[in-house]
Design a protein around this motif. Structure first.
Motif, PDB file in Angstrom:
ATOM      1  N   SER A  17       0.831  -1.200   0.000  1.00  0.00           N
ATOM      2  CA  SER A  17       0.000   0.000   0.000  1.00  0.00           C
ATOM      3  C   SER A  17       0.866   1.250   0.000  1.00  0.00           C
ATOM      4  O   SER A  17       2.000   1.236   0.481  1.00  0.00           O
ATOM      5  N   GLN A  82      -5.404   6.778  -1.224  1.00  0.00           N
ATOM      6  CA  GLN A  82      -4.962   5.581  -0.538  1.00  0.00           C
ATOM      7  C   GLN A  82      -5.002   4.431  -1.531  1.00  0.00           C
ATOM      8  O   GLN A  82      -6.059   4.145  -2.106  1.00  0.00           O
ATOM      9  N   ASN A  84      -4.255   0.447  -2.104  1.00  0.00           N
ATOM     10  CA  ASN A  84      -4.034  -0.852  -1.488  1.00  0.00           C
ATOM     11  C   ASN A  84      -3.961  -1.936  -2.561  1.00  0.00           C
ATOM     12  O   ASN A  84      -4.378  -1.732  -3.702  1.00  0.00           O
TER      13      ASN A  84
END
Length: 125
Positions: A17, A82, A84
């Motif tokens: 990530s 973000q 991931n």
């Protein structure tokens, strides 16, 4: 006018990530819709994610839906991405972009007026 500076890129292994940040100058950041785009070598720049000026709506490319999350903190003049479950196919230079109030099409890079310089994301297999 808005100036944008991305940060948070780097080298990560597949499955890992990263969180990208885009810091904006100016007192009217909260009036701008924001987007993230990316460009890999030899490929055209492509849409990744976008968020409305108040964070009420978000948009994602099919290739990142469920893995990436866009968010914003208007008090900090910052938008985040973000990321991931990264794969080597996510390797690219990532750019943030801004459009006053609302672009006609948040997925269209040509609807954005201001761009950052980009941050490199490299995902190793």
């Amino acid at each position: 006018q808005v100036q944008l500076v991305e940060s948070g890129g780097g080298l990560v292994q597949a499955g890992g990530s990263l969180r990208l940040s885009c810091a904006a100058s100016g007192r009217t950041f909260g009036s701008y819709a924001m987007g993230w785009f990316r460009q890999s070598p030899g490929k055209a720049r492509e849409f990744v994610a976008a968020i409305t000026w108040n964070g009420g709506n978000t948009y994602y490319a099919d290739s990142v839906k469920g893995r990436f999350t866009i968010s914003r903190d208007n008090a900090k003049n910052t938008v985040y991405l973000q990321m991931n479950s990264l794969t080597p196919e996510d390797t690219a230079v990532y750019y943030c972009a801004a459009h006053y109030v609302a672009p006609r099409n948040p997925r269209n890079q040509y609807d954005y007026d201001y761009w950052g310089q980009g941050t490199q994301v490299t995902v190793s297999s």
